[in-house]
Design a protein around this motif. Structure first.
Motif, PDB file in Angstrom:
ATOM      1  N   ILE A 194       2.708  -7.587   1.507  1.00  0.00           N
ATOM      2  CA  ILE A 194       1.756  -6.530   1.145  1.00  0.00           C
ATOM      3  C   ILE A 194       2.104  -5.231   1.857  1.00  0.00           C
ATOM      4  O   ILE A 194       2.076  -4.143   1.256  1.00  0.00           O
ATOM      5  N   LYS A 195       2.442  -5.312   3.125  1.00  0.00           N
ATOM      6  CA  LYS A 195       2.830  -4.104   3.860  1.00  0.00           C
ATOM      7  C   LYS A 195       4.093  -3.490   3.277  1.00  0.00           C
ATOM      8  O   LYS A 195       4.215  -2.264   3.177  1.00  0.00           O
ATOM      9  N   GLU A 196       5.024  -4.336   2.862  1.00  0.00           N
ATOM     10  CA  GLU A 196       6.262  -3.842   2.243  1.00  0.00           C
ATOM     11  C   GLU A 196       5.961  -3.108   0.949  1.00  0.00           C
ATOM     12  O   GLU A 196       6.565  -2.078   0.640  1.00  0.00           O
ATOM     13  N   ILE A 197       5.025  -3.647   0.169  1.00  0.00           N
ATOM     14  CA  ILE A 197       4.635  -2.999  -1.084  1.00  0.00           C
ATOM     15  C   ILE A 197       4.095  -1.600  -0.815  1.00  0.00           C
ATOM     16  O   ILE A 197       4.502  -0.627  -1.458  1.00  0.00           O
ATOM     17  N   TYR A 198       3.175  -1.488   0.142  1.00  0.00           N
ATOM     18  CA  TYR A 198       2.595  -0.182   0.457  1.00  0.00           C
ATOM     19  C   TYR A 198       3.641   0.776   1.010  1.00  0.00           C
ATOM     20  O   TYR A 198       3.652   1.973   0.661  1.00  0.00           O
ATOM     21  N   GLU A 199       4.528   0.278   1.847  1.00  0.00           N
ATOM     22  CA  GLU A 199       5.577   1.128   2.410  1.00  0.00           C
ATOM     23  C   GLU A 199       6.493   1.670   1.321  1.00  0.00           C
ATOM     24  O   GLU A 199       7.033   2.777   1.440  1.00  0.00           O
ATOM     25  N   GLY A 200       6.645   0.909   0.246  1.00  0.00           N
ATOM     26  CA  GLY A 200       7.511   1.330  -0.854  1.00  0.00           C
ATOM     27  C   GLY A 200       7.020   2.570  -1.575  1.00  0.00           C
ATOM     28  O   GLY A 200       7.790   3.209  -2.300  1.00  0.00           O
ATOM     29  N   TYR A 201       5.765   2.931  -1.399  1.00  0.00           N
ATOM     30  CA  TYR A 201       5.219   4.128  -2.035  1.00  0.00           C
ATOM     31  C   TYR A 201       5.314   5.354  -1.139  1.00  0.00           C
ATOM     32  O   TYR A 201       4.834   6.431  -1.501  1.00  0.00           O
ATOM     33  N   GLY A 202       5.926   5.184   0.031  1.00  0.00           N
ATOM     34  CA  GLY A 202       6.015   6.300   0.962  1.00  0.00           C
ATOM     35  C   GLY A 202       4.743   6.421   1.776  1.00  0.00           C
ATOM     36  O   GLY A 202       3.729   5.782   1.487  1.00  0.00           O
ATOM     37  N   PRO A 203       4.768   7.250   2.819  1.00  0.00           N
ATOM     38  CA  PRO A 203       3.616   7.349   3.724  1.00  0.00           C
ATOM     39  C   PRO A 203       2.382   7.984   3.105  1.00  0.00           C
ATOM     40  O   PRO A 203       1.265   7.817   3.596  1.00  0.00           O
ATOM     41  N   GLU A 204       2.570   8.735   1.989  1.00  0.00           N
ATOM     42  CA  GLU A 204       1.441   9.485   1.421  1.00  0.00           C
ATOM     43  C   GLU A 204       0.272   8.596   1.005  1.00  0.00           C
ATOM     44  O   GLU A 204      -0.893   8.978   1.124  1.00  0.00           O
TER      45      GLU A 204
ATOM     46  N   LEU B 176      -8.729   0.843   1.411  1.00  0.00           N
ATOM     47  CA  LEU B 176      -7.505   0.211   0.928  1.00  0.00           C
ATOM     48  C   LEU B 176      -7.228   0.778  -0.457  1.00  0.00           C
ATOM     49  O   LEU B 176      -7.990   0.531  -1.398  1.00  0.00           O
ATOM     50  N   PRO B 177      -6.154   1.566  -0.606  1.00  0.00           N
ATOM     51  CA  PRO B 177      -5.891   2.191  -1.904  1.00  0.00           C
ATOM     52  C   PRO B 177      -5.222   1.243  -2.884  1.00  0.00           C
ATOM     53  O   PRO B 177      -4.465   0.348  -2.497  1.00  0.00           O
ATOM     54  N   SER B 178      -5.501   1.454  -4.152  1.00  0.00           N
ATOM     55  CA  SER B 178      -4.793   0.724  -5.197  1.00  0.00           C
ATOM     56  C   SER B 178      -3.416   1.339  -5.362  1.00  0.00           C
ATOM     57  O   SER B 178      -3.245   2.549  -5.211  1.00  0.00           O
ATOM     58  N   THR B 179      -2.422   0.526  -5.624  1.00  0.00           N
ATOM     59  CA  THR B 179      -1.099   1.058  -5.914  1.00  0.00           C
ATOM     60  C   THR B 179      -0.992   1.329  -7.407  1.00  0.00           C
ATOM     61  O   THR B 179      -1.472   0.537  -8.218  1.00  0.00           O
ATOM     62  N   GLN B 180      -0.422   2.458  -7.750  1.00  0.00           N
ATOM     63  CA  GLN B 180      -0.286   2.818  -9.153  1.00  0.00           C
ATOM     64  C   GLN B 180       1.082   2.386  -9.647  1.00  0.00           C
ATOM     65  O   GLN B 180       2.080   3.078  -9.460  1.00  0.00           O
ATOM     66  N   VAL B 181       1.142   1.216 -10.232  1.00  0.00           N
ATOM     67  CA  VAL B 181       2.406   0.707 -10.748  1.00  0.00           C
ATOM     68  C   VAL B 181       2.939   1.668 -11.811  1.00  0.00           C
ATOM     69  O   VAL B 181       2.201   2.182 -12.640  1.00  0.00           O
TER      70      VAL B 181
END
Length: 548
Positions: free
Chosen positions: A159-169, A183-188
């Motif tokens: 899960i942390k890797e997924i969030y890191e993949g979107y950059g720090p923003e 906890l933000p949703s990731t926008q696939v």
């Protein structure tokens, strides 16, 4: 006799003492056992509170503001938003259970209900918030919990890797005064919006495959002129917001993008300056084109009043045979259309400019946020649920069979208790590559994730001739639509993910934009009114006439 009596008395006394001592021992043992059990439960709670997957020793119930599916959820009969494949898995895996305070769809003003609960000091333990500024307000007013420690301790490495993949923003946007407040949703990354059309109607009328906007207009007009689907064909469906911003069908994104226009997002120009896409000259040209569509009858005359649910019903009933939508449109709304009419055949097309080039843009990294009520005893629960559903349930196991069936049968993802997504940005394309490789016999099915395996099984059955709507939807979305984008000549504009409040757009200006665009499209005002809109927007935004 006296001596004997005395001996008897002494024996009796000793017996009583022995009984008392024995009782004390038993009591002491019970106390010791009870204390050990209490200590064991206490340690189990402590472990659950600081690890991603450790279950709670007793069922932890949390109240929830539940956003439901728009329209039919396609849950099996008997399942509910509190008792379904996801909630049962979470009960077994983590020993958690949601109690829904409200069950309202986005189309039914979910945000309004949430705002009312908060205003009345009745905020549930866990809430989905749709606006970043609202998250900031709740944090500033001390209404929501700091989730920093929970995120560090109770999210898995994946899960942390997924969030890191979107950059720090993505995480920085919800970090306030050094504290993670949501906890933000990731926008696939969805690719681009496609033109979904009734292919059976096109074949009946002898129409060629569309490539340009002009082709789209001609097809829709021909549908209406020939009363395809019966009286009441509405033409090209869309909603009043007109642009999907990555999460809604029935947008007009492809129309704007052909003109190089990107409404409602901030883009960096060649001089390094941020510009709001709705104010560009290209947007004006797109609005002029849409006015032509409206005047001819291509665009639904009542688009400004249509809800997502209403359009879905019109699609199902055969009164709408064309709209722009995402790769997953076969799951919703087209599944209902195909189920209601076995002769309905929907097909996706890429729509580009005269040279066949398709333009799109990468959508915002976070659009929805999960927050926890200040003072809730188990704030880490949202991290544990996210880890359970998007990491531990990712691969096939006995506990996920029901979830796999949900995915095969197109059950709406809003049946999950927490309506956020957490996945790699390119997961749509990763998944399709794996499914196709398995269908081609190049990948062992056992190596597929649970989601991939579910779609693989459905696609395989569709290709073998089982024309169930669920199997068609799986193939049309994951294979046909995604492969179309993979092979298309698509260029993507990268959005500048602006998160600071002075570059967000207040609701009042959103409303001004929608109203101004509507006036130009319907012909209430000519295109010169666009310049008035731009001037008004800039004055209100940058001179501070709008409070936000």
């Amino acid at each position: 006799m006296q001596i004997r009596y005395k001996n008897i008395m002494q024996a009796a006394v000793l017996l009583v003492i022995a009984v008392i001592i024995s009782g004390w021992c038993v009591t002491l043992q019970k106390i010791q056992v009870g204390n050990k059990e209490v200590e064991k439960i206490k340690k189990a709670y402590q472990e659950a509170a600081c690890t991603p997957t450790a279950p709670y020793p007793e069922t932890v119930t949390y109240t929830l503001a539940k956003m439901t599916a728009v329209g039919d959820s396609f849950m099996p009969e008997g399942d509910t938003y509190e008792d379904n494949a996801y909630t049962r898995f979470l009960k077994e895996f983590l020993n958690v259970q949601n109690e829904n305070v409200i069950e309202v769809s986005e189309d039914e003003n979910y945000d309004l209900y949430v705002n009312r609960l908060i205003a009345e000091d009745k905020m549930p333990d866990v809430v989905l918030i749709s606006d970043l500024n609202e998250v900031k307000r709740l944090a500033e007013e001390g209404i929501i919990e700091d989730l920093t420690t929970a995120f560090e301790q109770c999210t898995s490495g994946t899960i942390k890797e997924i969030y890191e993949g979107y950059g720090p923003e993505l995480i920085d946007a919800v970090t306030i005064d050094g504290k993670l407040m949501a906890l933000p949703s990731t926008q696939v990354y969805y690719g681009c919006s496609l033109f979904w059309v009734r292919q059976d109607w096109m074949d009946e009328l002898g129409l060629d495959a569309p490539k340009t906007l002009d082709d789209v207009g001609e097809i829709v007009l021909t549908f209406r002129e020939n009363n395809m689907g019966g009286e009441g064909n509405i033409g090209l469906a869309c909603t009043d917001s007109m642009v999907g911003t990555g999460s809604s069908n029935y947008s007009l994104d492809p129309v704007f993008s052909v003109f190089g226009a990107y409404p409602q997002i901030w883009l960096e120009n060649e001089n390094g300056e941020l510009q709001y896409g709705s104010l560009s000259a290209e947007t004006k040209y797109a609005l002029e084109y849409l006015n032509g569509w409206y005047e001819k009858g291509v665009l639904d005359e009542d688009y400004m009043m249509r809800t997502v649910t209403e359009i879905g019903n019109l699609v199902k009933e055969g009164h709408c045979g064309a709209f722009f939508g995402w790769w997953w449109a076969p799951n919703s709304p087209l599944l209902s259309s195909v189920a209601a009419n076995k002769n309905a055949v929907w097909k996706p097309y890429l729509i580009g400019d005269e040279d066949g080039k398709v333009k799109s843009y990468v959508y915002a990294k976070g659009t929805q946020y999960i927050v926890v009520r200040k003072g809730y005893e188990h704030p880490e629960i949202v991290m544990k649920i996210t880890t359970a559903l998007f990491d531990n349930a990712r691969f096939l196991n006995e506990s996920t069979k029901e979830i796999d069936e949900y995915q095969i049968n197109g059950v709406d993802v809003n049946t999950r208790p927490l309506v956020i997504n957490c996945d790699y940005s390119d997961s749509v394309f990763r998944t399709t590559v794996q499914i196709q490789a398995a269908l081609d016999g190049l990948v062992d099915v056992k190596r597929l994730s649970a989601l991939e395996r579910a779609y693989y099984e459905a696609c395989k059955r569709y290709l073998s001739g089982e024309n169930e709507p669920d199997f068609w939807a799986a193939y049309a979305s994951r294979i046909e639509a995604v492969e179309l984008m993979n092979k298309g000549d698509i260029s993507y504009i990268n959005e500048d993910y602006v998160q600071s409040s002075n570059q967000s757009v207040p609701e009042e200006l959103r409303d001004l934009e929608i109203l101004s665009f509507m006036k130009i499209i319907t012909g209430e005002e000519d295109s010169s009114y666009f310049d008035i809109f731009v001037e008004t927007w800039k004055n209100d935004m940058f001179l501070g006439n709008i409070s936000y």
